[in-house]
Design a protein around this motif. Sequence first.
Motif, PDB file in Angstrom:
ATOM      1  N   GLN A 155       0.826  -1.203   0.000  1.00  0.00           N
ATOM      2  CA  GLN A 155       0.000   0.000   0.000  1.00  0.00           C
ATOM      3  C   GLN A 155       0.864   1.259   0.000  1.00  0.00           C
ATOM      4  O   GLN A 155       0.579   2.220  -0.732  1.00  0.00           O
ATOM      5  CB  GLN A 155      -0.911  -0.002   1.226  1.00  0.00           C
ATOM      6  N   GLN A 156       1.914   1.261   0.782  1.00  0.00           N
ATOM      7  CA  GLN A 156       2.805   2.417   0.812  1.00  0.00           C
ATOM      8  C   GLN A 156       3.500   2.622  -0.522  1.00  0.00           C
ATOM      9  O   GLN A 156       3.664   3.748  -0.996  1.00  0.00           O
ATOM     10  CB  GLN A 156       3.842   2.236   1.930  1.00  0.00           C
ATOM     11  N   GLN A 157       3.889   1.505  -1.148  1.00  0.00           N
ATOM     12  CA  GLN A 157       4.546   1.611  -2.441  1.00  0.00           C
ATOM     13  C   GLN A 157       3.589   2.177  -3.482  1.00  0.00           C
ATOM     14  O   GLN A 157       3.967   3.042  -4.293  1.00  0.00           O
ATOM     15  CB  GLN A 157       5.058   0.241  -2.882  1.00  0.00           C
ATOM     16  N   GLN A 159       0.981   4.096  -2.940  1.00  0.00           N
ATOM     17  CA  GLN A 159       0.758   5.506  -2.648  1.00  0.00           C
ATOM     18  C   GLN A 159       1.928   6.360  -3.104  1.00  0.00           C
ATOM     19  O   GLN A 159       1.754   7.474  -3.611  1.00  0.00           O
ATOM     20  CB  GLN A 159       0.523   5.695  -1.147  1.00  0.00           C
ATOM     21  N   VAL A 193      10.395   6.249   1.208  1.00  0.00           N
ATOM     22  CA  VAL A 193       9.220   5.426   1.468  1.00  0.00           C
ATOM     23  C   VAL A 193       9.589   4.197   2.292  1.00  0.00           C
ATOM     24  O   VAL A 193       8.933   3.855   3.271  1.00  0.00           O
ATOM     25  CB  VAL A 193       8.562   5.003   0.137  1.00  0.00           C
TER      26      VAL A 193
END
Length: 438
Positions: A155-157, A159, A193
Amino acid sequence: MKTTTTQQRLPLPSSTCMKTMSSPACLSIVLLLTAAAMYAVTLQLPSSRSGSIIVEREQEDIIDVSSVRRRRLLNMGIELERKTYKVPYYIQNHLVNWDNLERSVETKDTPIFWHVLKSGGSSIKLMYTTCYHLVGACETGVLIDRQQQEALARQQQHQAEESGGERRRLEGEENQVSPLEWIQKTIVEQWQVWEEPEETKNYQHSELHVVEAEDGRKYVNVDVTTMEGIARASRLNFASSGLADIIFTPLLRESAELLLDGDNHKGRMFAVFRPPVDRIVSLFYYLQQATWEPTYNPQYASMTIDKYAHSPLCESNWMVRSLVNKMEGPLEPTDIAIAKEIIRQKCVVGLVDEMNETIHRFHAFFGFENDDALTCALQNFAVAGGSQTNSHKHPKLDPNGDTWQVIAGKNRLDMILFEYALELWQEQGEWMKNENIL
């Protein structure tokens, strides 16, 4: 009619001696003959005194023999008491005796389920986390934690990629950079990130916490089914954390040593037992297709149960070996004695073939006073065909067949331990009724 009695006549001395009684030689002969005759008569006459003496001596001999026998039996008993089979230290001191109800009033000893594979353990784990909503410690917590972290990373990637694309679009033509500068800038953004602050780096390895599955089941983020996982949980102060309501592990000795202590964080052992041959046959057919299991062996897929039984891969007294920590090498008579003593002192016994009664006993004994939870457990886990994972259909062996006999022979001590568990099942049931627990 007159009866005649025959009496012993005294031998008379010769006429020469009778005439010359003054002769010392004749006098000696007469005295000797008289004494001999009197002795002979004495032997023939009954004597109450001599008879009583003989009876008294016989009684004394009987009493002496009986006393010696009693002393020997007493000495044997004392010797047996002295020859006690010592329970391993950490099991003795970190697990509460199963019938010790005094500690449960003042402390919350953690139930620790000894998971004997293919003996209803998976059902027990699901039952307590699903119906009773207890926080469990097994292998599931680590799997859920890892999945959640991987999902968070994806999810972070995602985003970051969306944010970078939108930022580049807004910068416009006037802010265009060279290809080399763009590569360097992208690398920096990705490191921002993925790089974690120092205090949260390797968070899953530095702090215990509770994770929750999608269906609401809760677990501590540990794996107490492997030695490495138990050691990690110990380093993270599992015992004092108080996060787990219940522990599920096949490694009882290691868990008792590292996950509990001898003070305020003791455990209460319970287990479900199954006939050893049935359990091993079930395990074989399960491992033929359970590629996800750590114990999976691809050789099983092409084996028959008969070939497995005659091979070195077939289990050999796993229960006894696990309890006495002797997974290899020959077992001795003292090993089965110690295994018996462990479950006699420490274990609340359940049976796969009596799962309904087993659930009732566990529910009453551990004080889970939740009728809704009990109803849920009985409906879903008390009978075959309920919400039991890992249950699978497979052929059964003929107890009179060669394959059954081979497996039984390789697991003779486990067979003895199982029979002993059946005895304890009966005794514990009577005890619980007498104590008004059931």
